[in-house]
Design an enzyme around this catalytic site. Sequence first.
Site, PDB file in Angstrom:
ATOM      1  N   GLU A 285       0.821  -1.209   0.000  1.00  0.00           N
ATOM      2  CA  GLU A 285       0.000   0.000   0.000  1.00  0.00           C
ATOM      3  C   GLU A 285       0.858   1.263   0.000  1.00  0.00           C
ATOM      4  O   GLU A 285       0.512   2.256  -0.635  1.00  0.00           O
ATOM      5  CB  GLU A 285      -0.973   0.020   1.176  1.00  0.00           C
ATOM      6  CG  GLU A 285      -1.909   1.205   1.095  1.00  0.00           C
ATOM      7  CD  GLU A 285      -3.223   1.002   1.812  1.00  0.00           C
ATOM      8  OE1 GLU A 285      -4.022   1.952   1.774  1.00  0.00           O
ATOM      9  OE2 GLU A 285      -3.451  -0.068   2.389  1.00  0.00           O
ATOM     10  N   THR A 286       1.974   1.238   0.686  1.00  0.00           N
ATOM     11  CA  THR A 286       2.872   2.395   0.685  1.00  0.00           C
ATOM     12  C   THR A 286       3.377   2.678  -0.728  1.00  0.00           C
ATOM     13  O   THR A 286       3.333   3.814  -1.204  1.00  0.00           O
ATOM     14  CB  THR A 286       4.059   2.167   1.637  1.00  0.00           C
ATOM     15  OG1 THR A 286       3.557   2.010   2.972  1.00  0.00           O
ATOM     16  CG2 THR A 286       5.050   3.321   1.586  1.00  0.00           C
TER      17      THR A 286
END
Length: 142
Positions: free
Chosen positions: A63-64
């Site tokens: 997700e980062t």
Amino acid sequence: MTEATTDGLTVEQANAMRGELAERIGIELTEVSTERVAGRMPVVGNRQPFDLLHGGATAALAETLGSFHAQVAAGQTGTAVGIELSCSHHRAARDGYVYGVSTPLQVGRTVASFEIVVSNEDRQRVCTARLTCIIRQTVKPT
């Protein structure tokens, strides 16, 4: 690394913007461009009780990278917000680093989707993730 990003930032500057969770679990961005966003994360410190890389840590890496990629796509006049993350975990990792690469599946005016592949040091796929983000223009382009 001093490679420039598409917004004219260096990778060091991008790492300074990566967020508290990413910093806490050791995520480091290594490449940022419109074509791909790459990074790595240590396995040690991110393991579950059975000495395997925690799936949640892998999801946080995915997700980062994908969120940062979406923000690059949104540009300086927009903001990106994740609305869906899907992760398939393929194999365990016990030590060393895992490496993630985000590539765009589709980048439109308001929705962007990315595939994030996480691999171990032997280049074996650990996880395949897909992130979908909404892109909102916060400032009208001039």
